[in-house]
Design an enzyme around this catalytic site. Sequence first.
Site, PDB file in Angstrom:
ATOM      1  N   CYS A 140     -34.062 -10.488 -30.205  1.00  0.00           N
ATOM      2  CA  CYS A 140     -32.693 -10.985 -30.355  1.00  0.00           C
ATOM      3  C   CYS A 140     -32.024 -10.322 -31.549  1.00  0.00           C
ATOM      4  O   CYS A 140     -32.261 -10.711 -32.698  1.00  0.00           O
ATOM      5  CB  CYS A 140     -32.703 -12.502 -30.524  1.00  0.00           C
ATOM      6  SG  CYS A 140     -31.067 -13.199 -30.829  1.00  0.00           S
ATOM      7  N   CYS A 143     -29.777 -12.662 -33.581  1.00  0.00           N
ATOM      8  CA  CYS A 143     -30.524 -13.574 -34.454  1.00  0.00           C
ATOM      9  C   CYS A 143     -31.029 -12.860 -35.706  1.00  0.00           C
ATOM     10  O   CYS A 143     -30.953 -13.395 -36.815  1.00  0.00           O
ATOM     11  CB  CYS A 143     -31.728 -14.165 -33.706  1.00  0.00           C
ATOM     12  SG  CYS A 143     -31.354 -14.921 -32.129  1.00  0.00           S
ATOM     13  N   ASP A 144     -31.578 -11.663 -35.537  1.00  0.00           N
ATOM     14  CA  ASP A 144     -32.330 -11.017 -36.609  1.00  0.00           C
ATOM     15  C   ASP A 144     -31.703  -9.737 -37.152  1.00  0.00           C
ATOM     16  O   ASP A 144     -32.210  -9.152 -38.102  1.00  0.00           O
ATOM     17  CB  ASP A 144     -33.751 -10.690 -36.112  1.00  0.00           C
ATOM     18  CG  ASP A 144     -34.494 -11.930 -35.662  1.00  0.00           C
ATOM     19  OD1 ASP A 144     -34.272 -13.000 -36.256  1.00  0.00           O
ATOM     20  OD2 ASP A 144     -35.283 -11.834 -34.702  1.00  0.00           O
TER      21      ASP A 144
END
Length: 315
Positions: A140, A143-144
């Site tokens: 992701c 997300c990261d």
Amino acid sequence: MSEERTVAESKVWDLVIVGAGPAGLAAAIYGCRAGLATVVLERGLPGGQVSVIDNIENYPGFVEGVSGFELGQRMQEQAKRFGAVFVSGDAGGSDLDLGAKIKVVGGRRARAVILATGVHPRKLGLPGEERLAGRGVSYCATCDGAFFRGRRVAVVGGGDAAVTEALFLSNLAARVTVVHRRDQFRAAPTLVLRLRVRENVEFKLGWAPVSIEGGEKVESLMLRRVTVLGQAGDEDRLAIDGVFIYVGIDPETGFVRGQVNLDPGGYIITDGELRTSIPRVYAAGDVRVKELRQIVTAVADGAQAASTAARELSE
């Protein structure tokens, strides 16, 4: 225990919806509007996988696009306004019984169930992938990605998801290398064109990842050239700080295997009105067998499944 949670566990609901992605949220809206007492069971954020998408450009009504998180929040607020109750938790376990007249899912009893559990990213199964997950291996970018600002990353895959996330990462990383085992992308040409003009993006087409290397964190990705005859090709070690993997999806259906009919890929088989093989159990969204998996089709599925459930519960 909150009063809302106590009520959710004690009553017999008209409808339990498993999953709060676009399909589940649309089903909640339509179920409540049809007069069904509706509870939604979700273990993550409203919107499901959609919640991690940075910008959704193809959902009607949002000319400039909308973040997946915002879209999920708006859908949930709308469902709550119509009376849907949301409970955090898993649907599996020993208390799962879809075949009974009163279904049992995640400790909730209901007259009907809609399975809208969606899908999850597929793993490559490479040496080092499991060990370095969360330490440079990610599925992701939204997300990261912020952890890799000004650093070197690789994106593995050639579909829409891989190209979209590579575009997102190119705004953060110093260098993005897109690795795809074929010599052409499967992604939409418009997405590929946007990626090709990014100066900090390079391509390794016709190469396949072999292993992810590093001690406490990702340090490199070993690649091997894909040959037509299947012979061992040249190898190359790509120095990176992170690798983002987008090689497909698998349905979240392990908990219902053996209860509802699945196709060979594990997707739930439904008819045109989204009935499964069990009476008053329906499926909606990416988790079912279908040609197109998009937010708009998931929302349509949710509406259809809830409408079918409402009609059959009134018979």
